[in-house]
Design an enzyme around this catalytic site. Structure first.
Site, PDB file in Angstrom:
ATOM      1  N   LYS A   6     -12.199   8.385 -15.737  1.00 43.95           N
ATOM      2  CA  LYS A   6     -12.170   9.161 -16.979  1.00 43.95           C
ATOM      3  C   LYS A   6     -11.343   8.446 -18.031  1.00 43.95           C
ATOM      4  O   LYS A   6     -10.295   7.880 -17.718  1.00 43.95           O
ATOM      5  CB  LYS A   6     -11.563  10.547 -16.708  1.00 43.95           C
ATOM      6  N   ASP A  16       5.072   0.750  -4.341  1.00 39.02           N
ATOM      7  CA  ASP A  16       4.317   0.613  -5.584  1.00 39.02           C
ATOM      8  C   ASP A  16       4.400  -0.865  -5.986  1.00 39.02           C
ATOM      9  O   ASP A  16       5.487  -1.450  -6.043  1.00 39.02           O
ATOM     10  CB  ASP A  16       4.979   1.527  -6.627  1.00 39.02           C
ATOM     11  N   GLU A  64       0.862  -1.197   0.000  1.00 36.20           N
ATOM     12  CA  GLU A  64       0.000   0.000   0.000  1.00 36.20           C
ATOM     13  C   GLU A  64       0.891   1.238   0.000  1.00 36.20           C
ATOM     14  O   GLU A  64       1.833   1.306   0.782  1.00 36.20           O
ATOM     15  CB  GLU A  64      -0.926  -0.034   1.221  1.00 36.20           C
ATOM     16  N   ASP A 112      -7.977   1.311  -7.769  1.00 39.50           N
ATOM     17  CA  ASP A 112      -8.497   2.639  -8.157  1.00 39.50           C
ATOM     18  C   ASP A 112      -9.024   2.572  -9.588  1.00 39.50           C
ATOM     19  O   ASP A 112      -8.296   2.184 -10.501  1.00 39.50           O
ATOM     20  CB  ASP A 112      -7.377   3.684  -8.052  1.00 39.50           C
ATOM     21  N   ASP A 149     -15.993  -2.484  -8.445  1.00 40.78           N
ATOM     22  CA  ASP A 149     -17.404  -2.073  -8.531  1.00 40.78           C
ATOM     23  C   ASP A 149     -17.600  -1.208  -9.761  1.00 40.78           C
ATOM     24  O   ASP A 149     -18.647  -0.589  -9.923  1.00 40.78           O
ATOM     25  CB  ASP A 149     -17.817  -1.293  -7.274  1.00 40.78           C
TER      26      ASP A 149
HETATM   27  C1  SAM Z   1      -9.887   2.112  -4.024  1.00 40.89           C
HETATM   28  S1  SAM Z   1      -8.701   1.725  -2.813  1.00 40.89           S
HETATM   29  C2  SAM Z   1      -9.236   0.113  -2.191  1.00 40.89           C
HETATM   30  C3  SAM Z   1      -8.595  -0.257  -0.881  1.00 40.89           C
HETATM   31  C4  SAM Z   1      -8.908  -1.677  -0.358  1.00 40.89           C
HETATM   32  N1  SAM Z   1      -8.426  -2.693  -1.268  1.00 40.89           N
HETATM   33  C5  SAM Z   1     -10.370  -1.861  -0.063  1.00 40.89           C
HETATM   34  O1  SAM Z   1     -11.028  -2.653  -0.746  1.00 40.89           O
HETATM   35  O2  SAM Z   1     -10.859  -1.219   0.872  1.00 40.89           O
HETATM   36  C6  SAM Z   1      -7.267   1.311  -3.801  1.00 40.89           C
HETATM   37  C7  SAM Z   1      -5.973   1.335  -2.998  1.00 40.89           C
HETATM   38  O3  SAM Z   1      -4.907   0.886  -3.822  1.00 40.89           O
HETATM   39  C8  SAM Z   1      -3.739   1.637  -3.531  1.00 40.89           C
HETATM   40  N2  SAM Z   1      -2.857   1.555  -4.711  1.00 40.89           N
HETATM   41  C9  SAM Z   1      -3.118   2.045  -5.951  1.00 40.89           C
HETATM   42  N3  SAM Z   1      -2.108   1.751  -6.787  1.00 40.89           N
HETATM   43  C10 SAM Z   1      -1.174   1.054  -6.063  1.00 40.89           C
HETATM   44  C11 SAM Z   1       0.083   0.491  -6.387  1.00 40.89           C
HETATM   45  N4  SAM Z   1       0.598   0.581  -7.627  1.00 40.89           N
HETATM   46  N5  SAM Z   1       0.766  -0.159  -5.422  1.00 40.89           N
HETATM   47  C12 SAM Z   1       0.255  -0.242  -4.156  1.00 40.89           C
HETATM   48  N6  SAM Z   1      -0.958   0.273  -3.797  1.00 40.89           N
HETATM   49  C13 SAM Z   1      -1.657   0.920  -4.737  1.00 40.89           C
HETATM   50  C14 SAM Z   1      -4.278   3.032  -3.228  1.00 40.89           C
HETATM   51  O4  SAM Z   1      -3.397   3.791  -2.446  1.00 40.89           O
HETATM   52  C15 SAM Z   1      -5.581   2.710  -2.487  1.00 40.89           C
HETATM   53  O5  SAM Z   1      -5.396   2.641  -1.104  1.00 40.89           O
END
Ligand code: SAM
Length: 239
Positions: free
Chosen positions: A152, A125, A98, A148, A184
């Protein structure tokens, strides 16, 4: 001109996240101060604070202090699913990647509350982590819950799950290892389905999966449901 010291694989122009600062709450700070040394990996960096030194290899049995199956979640957020799964399966080790530090700190708060010790977290990452940090074939399962969505059209290139991500997921999973995903966002669900359909290293039914019973309803899933969205689960097996 001197040579660029950065391995091009780790200089990423387009990433799947925006680094949000965000202050820690008092409870999160306390948990961070007390628990991060033990549970948050000390990752040597290449360039940015979410990169990984390409020479760094994570030793999972040393990290967890035992030999056990390992399940990894990418984007573990506040750790709701990760800690829930770890509490249900003390015989398994769980690694959460994360980039959002308050999310990692909140995970530590929940771990302490639930008395869970079979979780480790890395502020990295996922792309460099899967490219080089993790040993090949190290994981029994890879989970990506609600990546995420980048709604868009012009932002779609930021989505994590693309054809380019498949070799990375294939690299870290054992043969027979399972890749589970949920979203979703219908357009992203379709994209993931197409990516898995083309993914040579994986067996994929081509269809949606049943909702994964081991996942609690997280804040993100609840938000999607409240907006009347359909939650899509997908899973594929490493050949
Ligand atoms: C929409 S949130 C969903 C969080 C969790 N999985 C949940 O269902 O509650 C997506 C998460 O992925 C993390 N994230 C996005 N790209 C990432 C990456 N390349 N490496 C690690 N984390 C990432 C973001 O910081 C965010 O906390």
């Amino acid at each position: 001109m001197s040579e660029c010291p950065v391995d091009p694989r780790h200089h990423r122009d387009v990433v799947s996240f925006i680094r949000r600062g965000g202050r820690l709450t008092d409870r999160q700070q306390l948990a961070w101060d007390e628990l991060s040394d033990r549970y948050v990996l000390d990752v040597p960096r290449a360039v940015s604070s979410t990169s990984v030194d390409p020479e760094f290899r994570l030793d999972l049995s040393e990290t967890f202090g035992r030999e056990a199956p390992v399940i990894m979640e990418i984007g573990s957020g506040r750790g709701e699913s990760l800690v829930h799964a770890a509490a249900e399966h003390p015989e398994v080790d769980f690694l959460g990647l994360e980039v959002y530090v308050p999310g990692v700190a909140q995970t530590l708060v929940t771990m302490r509350h639930e008395n869970v010790t079979n979780v480790r977290l890395a502020v990295v990452d996922a792309v460099p982590a899967l490219s080089t940090m993790l040993p090949a074939g190290a994981l029994d399962e890879l989970r990506v819950w609600f990546p995420d969505p980048w709604h868009k059209k012009r932002h779609r290139k930021r989505r994590l799950i693309t054809d380019d991500f498949v070799p990375l997921a294939a690299r870290v999973l054992k043969p027979g290892g399972v890749w589970r995903l949920a979203t979703d966002w219908e357009d992203y669900a379709e994209q993931i389905r197409e990516v898995l359909d083309r993914a040579g290293p994986f067996d994929f039914s081509g269809d949606w999966s049943e909702r994964f019973a081991g996942r609690p309803i997280t804040k993100f899933e609840a938000k999607g449901l409240a907006k009347g969205r359909t939650i899509r689960d997908l899973s594929a097996v490493r050949r």
